[in-house]
Design a protein around this motif. Structure first.
Motif, PDB file in Angstrom:
ATOM      1  N   ASN A  99     -19.519  60.183  31.219  1.00 12.47           N
ATOM      2  CA  ASN A  99     -19.613  61.250  32.222  1.00 12.47           C
ATOM      3  C   ASN A  99     -20.645  60.786  33.246  1.00 12.47           C
ATOM      4  OD1 ASN A  99     -19.877  63.534  33.760  1.00 12.47           O
ATOM      5  ND2 ASN A  99     -20.656  64.838  32.128  1.00 12.47           N
ATOM      6  N   THR A 100     -20.180  60.328  34.409  1.00 15.37           N
ATOM      7  CA  THR A 100     -21.082  59.756  35.409  1.00 15.37           C
ATOM      8  C   THR A 100     -21.577  60.766  36.438  1.00 15.37           C
ATOM      9  OG1 THR A 100     -19.215  59.088  36.795  1.00 15.37           O
ATOM     10  CG2 THR A 100     -20.040  57.469  35.197  1.00 15.37           C
ATOM     11  N   CYS A 101     -21.139  62.016  36.341  1.00 13.51           N
ATOM     12  CA  CYS A 101     -21.578  62.989  37.345  1.00 13.51           C
ATOM     13  C   CYS A 101     -22.815  63.752  36.865  1.00 13.51           C
ATOM     14  CB  CYS A 101     -20.439  63.942  37.718  1.00 13.51           C
ATOM     15  SG  CYS A 101     -20.092  65.206  36.499  1.00 13.51           S
ATOM     16  N   GLN A 102     -23.275  64.685  37.680  1.00 14.40           N
ATOM     17  CA  GLN A 102     -24.496  65.432  37.385  1.00 14.40           C
ATOM     18  C   GLN A 102     -24.223  66.738  36.645  1.00 14.40           C
ATOM     19  OE1 GLN A 102     -27.474  64.073  38.028  1.00 14.40           O
ATOM     20  NE2 GLN A 102     -26.309  62.311  38.754  1.00 14.40           N
ATOM     21  N   PHE A 103     -22.974  66.973  36.234  1.00 13.69           N
ATOM     22  CA  PHE A 103     -22.619  68.211  35.548  1.00 13.69           C
ATOM     23  C   PHE A 103     -22.104  67.895  34.156  1.00 13.69           C
ATOM     24  CE2 PHE A 103     -21.813  68.833  40.082  1.00 13.69           C
ATOM     25  CZ  PHE A 103     -22.674  69.892  40.341  1.00 13.69           C
ATOM     26  N   PRO A 104     -22.385  68.746  33.173  1.00 17.94           N
ATOM     27  CA  PRO A 104     -21.860  68.492  31.825  1.00 17.94           C
ATOM     28  C   PRO A 104     -20.358  68.773  31.756  1.00 17.94           C
ATOM     29  CG  PRO A 104     -23.058  70.581  31.879  1.00 17.94           C
ATOM     30  CD  PRO A 104     -23.237  69.937  33.232  1.00 17.94           C
ATOM     31  N   ALA A 105     -19.672  67.996  30.942  1.00 15.18           N
ATOM     32  CA  ALA A 105     -18.251  68.258  30.663  1.00 15.18           C
ATOM     33  C   ALA A 105     -18.224  69.128  29.415  1.00 15.18           C
ATOM     34  CB  ALA A 105     -17.500  66.956  30.442  1.00 15.18           C
ATOM     35  N   GLN A 106     -17.931  70.411  29.592  1.00 12.05           N
ATOM     36  CA  GLN A 106     -18.003  71.358  28.483  1.00 12.05           C
ATOM     37  C   GLN A 106     -16.628  71.638  27.907  1.00 12.05           C
ATOM     38  OE1 GLN A 106     -20.066  74.785  30.001  1.00 12.05           O
ATOM     39  NE2 GLN A 106     -22.014  73.724  30.092  1.00 12.05           N
ATOM     40  N   GLN A 135     -25.195  58.271  23.989  1.00  9.59           N
ATOM     41  CA  GLN A 135     -26.363  57.671  24.640  1.00  9.59           C
ATOM     42  C   GLN A 135     -26.270  57.837  26.145  1.00  9.59           C
ATOM     43  OE1 GLN A 135     -26.168  53.544  23.479  1.00  9.59           O
ATOM     44  NE2 GLN A 135     -24.808  53.008  25.157  1.00  9.59           N
ATOM     45  N   GLY A 136     -27.421  57.655  26.793  1.00  8.95           N
ATOM     46  CA  GLY A 136     -27.449  57.719  28.244  1.00  8.95           C
ATOM     47  C   GLY A 136     -26.757  56.510  28.847  1.00  8.95           C
ATOM     48  N   ILE A 137     -26.192  56.700  30.032  1.00  5.96           N
ATOM     49  CA  ILE A 137     -25.536  55.601  30.731  1.00  5.96           C
ATOM     50  C   ILE A 137     -26.598  54.713  31.352  1.00  5.96           C
ATOM     51  CG2 ILE A 137     -24.005  55.023  32.669  1.00  5.96           C
ATOM     52  CD1 ILE A 137     -22.564  57.652  32.133  1.00  5.96           C
ATOM     53  N   PHE A 171     -16.623  69.766  22.144  1.00  7.17           N
ATOM     54  CA  PHE A 171     -17.953  69.204  22.329  1.00  7.17           C
ATOM     55  C   PHE A 171     -18.300  69.211  23.808  1.00  7.17           C
ATOM     56  CE2 PHE A 171     -15.056  65.694  22.782  1.00  7.17           C
ATOM     57  CZ  PHE A 171     -15.591  64.930  23.796  1.00  7.17           C
ATOM     58  N   THR A 172     -19.580  69.031  24.089  1.00  7.64           N
ATOM     59  CA  THR A 172     -20.060  68.947  25.467  1.00  7.64           C
ATOM     60  C   THR A 172     -20.588  67.540  25.693  1.00  7.64           C
ATOM     61  OG1 THR A 172     -20.626  71.282  25.565  1.00  7.64           O
ATOM     62  CG2 THR A 172     -21.754  69.841  27.118  1.00  7.64           C
ATOM     63  N   LEU A 173     -20.131  66.924  26.769  1.00  7.54           N
ATOM     64  CA  LEU A 173     -20.631  65.602  27.145  1.00  7.54           C
ATOM     65  C   LEU A 173     -21.623  65.798  28.282  1.00  7.54           C
ATOM     66  CD1 LEU A 173     -20.467  62.551  26.733  1.00  7.54           C
ATOM     67  CD2 LEU A 173     -18.565  62.503  28.338  1.00  7.54           C
ATOM     68  N   THR A 177     -24.050  60.545  30.566  1.00  6.69           N
ATOM     69  CA  THR A 177     -24.025  60.258  29.129  1.00  6.69           C
ATOM     70  C   THR A 177     -22.686  59.639  28.756  1.00  6.69           C
ATOM     71  OG1 THR A 177     -25.425  62.176  28.750  1.00  6.69           O
ATOM     72  CG2 THR A 177     -24.294  61.329  26.850  1.00  6.69           C
ATOM     73  N   GLN A 178     -22.716  58.839  27.687  1.00  5.20           N
ATOM     74  CA  GLN A 178     -21.464  58.284  27.182  1.00  5.20           C
ATOM     75  C   GLN A 178     -21.407  58.400  25.664  1.00  5.20           C
ATOM     76  OE1 GLN A 178     -21.238  54.229  28.489  1.00  5.20           O
ATOM     77  NE2 GLN A 178     -22.946  53.545  27.227  1.00  5.20           N
ATOM     78  N   ILE A 179     -20.199  58.522  25.174  1.00  5.78           N
ATOM     79  CA  ILE A 179     -19.955  58.506  23.730  1.00  5.78           C
ATOM     80  C   ILE A 179     -19.234  57.200  23.427  1.00  5.78           C
ATOM     81  CG2 ILE A 179     -18.655  59.554  21.845  1.00  5.78           C
ATOM     82  CD1 ILE A 179     -19.007  62.235  23.188  1.00  5.78           C
ATOM     83  N   ILE A 180     -19.774  56.465  22.470  1.00 11.58           N
ATOM     84  CA  ILE A 180     -19.144  55.220  22.022  1.00 11.58           C
ATOM     85  C   ILE A 180     -18.717  55.446  20.582  1.00 11.58           C
ATOM     86  CG2 ILE A 180     -19.451  52.751  21.611  1.00 11.58           C
ATOM     87  CD1 ILE A 180     -21.751  52.881  23.696  1.00 11.58           C
TER      88      ILE A 180
END
Length: 195
Positions: A99-106, A135-137, A171-173, A177-180
């Motif tokens: 998620n490269t933007c400034q808003f959470p993906a809920q 983890q953080g991007i 889940f909320t991203l 942040t990224q999920i691996i």
């Protein structure tokens, strides 16, 4: 005198009629003024309600357009990368959702689906999550954007399963942040499989 008496009575009746006619005329004029005032108030309220309805409709359309624009913006900043190491069995699938933007993906959810190439039926594959990290991007300085690594439950495979994996868990991203997630795939037979 007796002949004058009836005339006096007639004159009196004419005066009373004139008074009644005058009162009726005034009453009619007052009723007409009251009617026109009420019609004016009704017209004013009708105009106000029409204007309010138009403004509410425009506001609703603007909110819908803003929501659609924000959704498109969020979706354009969600990136999915998949790397399959299929040189051995079991195959290792690495999935990175960023998620490269400034808003959470809920309220996001993920699923894995596999089928044999050229067929509509699902392929039978044992799916098991090996690792799942949030983890953080990394930014241009190659440093994480402040979020420390953590190991949540798998977003794809809540537990080892066979066939397609569909996780009902939402889940909320968080932003930046990224999920691996690393998933082990063991097919029941050798075949070309589409995921």
């Amino acid at each position: 005198m007796s002949s004058d008496s009836p005339q006096a009575t007639i004159e009196c009746s004419t005066e009373e009629r004139d008074d009644i006619v005058n009162e009726n005329g005034e009453m009619n004029a007052m009723v007409n003024r009251l009617r026109s005032s009420i019609e004016g108030v009704q017209n004013s309220f009708s105009t106000i309600y029409s204007t309010l309805a138009i403004n509410l409709k425009r506001s609703f359309e603007m909110i819908q357009a803003m929501n659609s624009m924000m959704e498109q913006f969020l979706l354009s900043n969600i990136h999915i990368k998949i790397d399959a190491q299929d040189d051995s069995i079991p195959c290792l699938l690495t999935i990175i959702i960023s998620n490269t933007c400034q808003f959470p993906a809920q309220k996001a959810s993920c699923n894995l689906m596999f089928r044999k190439k050229g067929e509509d039926e699902e392929a039978i594959i044992k799916i098991e999550c090996i690792d799942s990290i949030v983890q953080g991007i990394k930014n241009s300085n190659n440093s994480n954007s402040g979020l420390k690594s953590s190991s949540p439950l798998s977003i794809f495979v809540p537990k080892p399963c066979i066939g397609s994996s569909t996780s009902n868990a939402l889940f909320t991203l968080p932003p930046q942040t990224q999920i691996i997630e690393k998933v082990k795939l063991v097919p029941s037979e050798l075949a070309q499989i589409i995921g």
